[in-house]
Design a protein around this motif. Structure first.
Motif, PDB file in Angstrom:
ATOM      1  N   TYR A 120       0.829  -1.209   0.000  1.00 43.40           N
ATOM      2  CA  TYR A 120       0.000   0.000   0.000  1.00 43.40           C
ATOM      3  C   TYR A 120       0.863   1.259   0.000  1.00 43.40           C
ATOM      4  O   TYR A 120       0.575   2.211  -0.724  1.00 43.40           O
ATOM      5  N   GLY A 121       1.935   1.252   0.796  1.00 46.01           N
ATOM      6  CA  GLY A 121       2.825   2.407   0.828  1.00 46.01           C
ATOM      7  C   GLY A 121       3.536   2.626  -0.489  1.00 46.01           C
ATOM      8  O   GLY A 121       3.714   3.769  -0.930  1.00 46.01           O
ATOM      9  N   SER A 122       3.953   1.566  -1.132  1.00 48.61           N
ATOM     10  CA  SER A 122       4.613   1.694  -2.431  1.00 48.61           C
ATOM     11  C   SER A 122       3.637   2.154  -3.504  1.00 48.61           C
ATOM     12  O   SER A 122       3.982   2.967  -4.371  1.00 48.61           O
ATOM     13  N   ASN A 123       2.426   1.636  -3.442  1.00 45.28           N
ATOM     14  CA  ASN A 123       1.426   1.962  -4.455  1.00 45.28           C
ATOM     15  C   ASN A 123       0.895   3.379  -4.291  1.00 45.28           C
ATOM     16  O   ASN A 123       0.494   4.002  -5.276  1.00 45.28           O
ATOM     17  N   SER A 124       0.879   3.891  -3.071  1.00 44.94           N
ATOM     18  CA  SER A 124       0.347   5.234  -2.838  1.00 44.94           C
ATOM     19  C   SER A 124       1.452   6.290  -2.763  1.00 44.94           C
ATOM     20  O   SER A 124       1.201   7.416  -2.348  1.00 44.94           O
TER      21      SER A 124
END
Length: 89
Positions: A45-49
């Motif tokens: 989620y952190g990488s995608n956002s």
């Protein structure tokens, strides 16, 4: 020279204690897998956002949960190794 080995029948309840320790190791492994899954989701989620702080925390969580799984899985081997080293001193 004194030679003392572990006594598996010296105290009452040793078998129950072994059962409890085995159950705690199982719970530890299950929690490590759960932490791995949650950390991987946070990392993704952190990488995608585009949130580097969240992605970094997810990476650290993955490493810590893998380390916890290794320690839980190798606990008996580690104790036996250090017992053997201690007997040679």
């Amino acid at each position: 020279m004194i030679d003392i080995d572990p006594n598996s029948n010296g105290l009452p309840g040793i078998e129950q204690l072994r059962t409890i320790v085995g159950a705690v190791m199982t719970v530890g492994l299950i929690l490590a897998v759960l932490a791995l899954i949650v950390s991987a989701i946070v990392w993704a989620y952190g990488s995608n956002s585009s949130n580097p702080h969240l992605a970094g925390r997810g990476k650290i969580g993955v490493l810590i949960s893998c380390g916890a799984a290794v320690i839980c899985g190798a606990a008996v081997t580690l104790i036996n190794f250090f017992w053997g080293v201690g007997q040679q001193v």
